[in-house]
Design a protein around this motif. Structure first.
Motif, short mmCIF file in Angstrom:
data_model
loop_
_atom_site.label_atom_id
_atom_site.label_comp_id
_atom_site.label_asym_id
_atom_site.label_seq_id
_atom_site.Cartn_x
_atom_site.Cartn_y
_atom_site.Cartn_z
N THR A 93 0.84 -1.20 0.00
CA THR A 93 0.00 0.00 0.00
C THR A 93 0.87 1.24 0.00
OG1 THR A 93 -1.78 -1.12 1.17
CG2 THR A 93 -1.77 1.28 1.28
N VAL A 94 0.52 2.20 -0.85
CA VAL A 94 1.25 3.47 -0.91
C VAL A 94 0.26 4.63 -0.94
CG1 VAL A 94 3.15 2.38 -2.16
CG2 VAL A 94 1.41 3.61 -3.45
N VAL A 95 0.61 5.70 -0.23
CA VAL A 95 -0.09 6.97 -0.33
C VAL A 95 0.96 8.04 -0.61
CG1 VAL A 95 -1.43 8.72 0.89
CG2 VAL A 95 -1.97 6.30 1.23
N LEU A 96 0.71 8.86 -1.62
CA LEU A 96 1.60 9.95 -1.97
C LEU A 96 0.90 11.29 -1.77
CD1 LEU A 96 3.11 8.49 -5.28
CD2 LEU A 96 4.36 8.85 -3.15
N LEU A 97 1.60 12.23 -1.13
CA LEU A 97 1.13 13.60 -0.96
C LEU A 97 2.16 14.51 -1.62
CD1 LEU A 97 0.62 11.92 1.89
CD2 LEU A 97 -0.23 14.12 2.67
N ALA A 98 1.74 15.24 -2.62
CA ALA A 98 2.65 16.14 -3.33
C ALA A 98 2.35 17.58 -2.96
CB ALA A 98 2.54 15.94 -4.83
N HIS A 99 3.39 18.32 -2.60
CA HIS A 99 3.25 19.74 -2.30
C HIS A 99 3.10 20.46 -3.63
CE1 HIS A 99 3.55 23.56 -0.38
NE2 HIS A 99 4.01 23.08 0.76
N ASP A 100 1.91 20.94 -3.93
CA ASP A 100 1.56 21.47 -5.24
C ASP A 100 1.78 22.97 -5.27
OD1 ASP A 100 0.51 21.99 -7.67
OD2 ASP A 100 -1.56 21.52 -7.16
N GLN A 101 2.81 23.39 -6.00
CA GLN A 101 3.17 24.81 -6.04
C GLN A 101 2.04 25.64 -6.66
OE1 GLN A 101 7.11 25.34 -7.39
NE2 GLN A 101 7.32 27.30 -6.38
N ASP A 102 1.32 25.05 -7.63
CA ASP A 102 0.24 25.79 -8.31
C ASP A 102 -0.82 26.24 -7.31
OD1 ASP A 102 1.50 25.39 -10.68
OD2 ASP A 102 0.28 23.68 -11.29
N SER A 103 -1.19 25.34 -6.38
CA SER A 103 -2.23 25.69 -5.42
C SER A 103 -1.73 26.77 -4.46
CB SER A 103 -2.70 24.46 -4.64
OG SER A 103 -1.68 23.95 -3.82
N ASP A 104 -0.44 26.75 -4.15
CA ASP A 104 0.15 27.81 -3.31
C ASP A 104 0.02 29.16 -4.02
OD1 ASP A 104 0.84 25.97 -1.50
OD2 ASP A 104 3.02 26.17 -1.68
N GLU A 105 0.34 29.16 -5.34
CA GLU A 105 0.30 30.41 -6.09
C GLU A 105 -1.13 30.92 -6.21
OE1 GLU A 105 2.27 29.19 -9.62
OE2 GLU A 105 4.26 29.23 -8.72
#
Length: 254
Positions: free
Chosen positions: A236-248
């Motif tokens: 089992t894997v869960v990935l969380l990506a820090h999304d620069q677009d949403s920050d902007e």
């Protein structure tokens, strides 16, 4: 923030005792949990599902404006509550005596991640040039490594590498490891069961994640890599990506 969850029964097991959940919106935060159950008579999948359900339910009160220490306390109490309930359930039914589960729970804001952890499922932070294990395994071989009796390389192939020294639900009380880490745009958090980390080298995990711009494809590739290495456990894997677009976008709105 982008999040994806994938699980596979593997090539050997008859039941998938892993469970995972992701919640994109939790009072301005995000939540991800992985649990790897253990015990006969399908008890492992019951334990892991109970852990996921109860911890997630107990965390619904948290929100972005809370102090970090308050969030950590709520997370700790949620895991302790799940431990008590799983232990009570198992103690009352002969078939389920001794059942338990690992757990890794991650609460993420745009600046910080908080982790609650028991067992040998893991959390990693992946950047362009490194992969860092964020949790410390509660396992027999990790104790041997800490005591200098074996190396990390020997631990990966030790015949008792799956023996864990701390689990959720096997005792009336449990000690929860709590961590907090900063993270930045471009970084990825991985939480996984040992069906991945026990078969796929950390550097290979980092290479796979960074070679895919698409998070779903990265997760699928990680699962396939564990299967290619034998798939002798649920993975089992869960990935969380820090999304620069949403920050902007958030910056534009302010």
């Amino acid at each position: 923030m982008k999040m994806v969850s994938r699980t596979d029964i593997g090539k050997v097991r008859l039941v998938n005792e892993d469970r995972a959940t992701i919640q994109h919106e939790l009072g301005g935060l995000s939540l991800a949990i992985v649990a790897d159950g253990m015990g006969g008579h399908q008890a492992g999948d019951i334990a892991s599902q109970m852990a996921i359900d109860m911890i997630q339910a107990q965390l619904q009160s948290i929100h972005w404006g809370m102090p970090v220490e308050a969030c950590k306390q709520v997370l700790k109490e949620a895991i302790e509550h799940a431990n008590e309930k799983i232990y009570e359930f198992a103690s009352g039914q002969e078939n389920y005596h001794g059942m338990g589960t690992t757990v890794v729970a991650v609460i993420a804001s745009q600046e910080l991640i908080i982790i609650g952890h028991i067992g040998d499922s893991r959390a990693y932070k992946i950047t362009d040039d490194a992969i860092t294990q964020l949790t410390e395994d509660h396992s027999l071989v990790y104790e041997l490594v800490k005591n200098g009796q074996i190396t990390m390389e020997e631990a990966d192939h030790h015949p008792r590498r799956n023996w864990i020294t701390r689990a959720l639900g096997t005792e009336p009380g449990v000690e929860v490891d709590l961590y907090e880490y900063a993270w930045r745009p471009g970084e990825t958090i991985l939480i996984c069961s040992d069906g991945l980390s026990g078969l796929v080298d950390a550097n290979e995990i980092q290479r796979i994640v960074k070679s895919h711009a698409n998070l779903e494809e990265a997760a699928e590739h990680l699962i396939q890599s564990a299967l290619d290495e034998g798939g002798d456990d649920n993975v089992t894997v869960v990935l969380l990506a820090h999304d620069q677009d949403s920050d902007e976008k958030r910056g534009d709105e302010n």
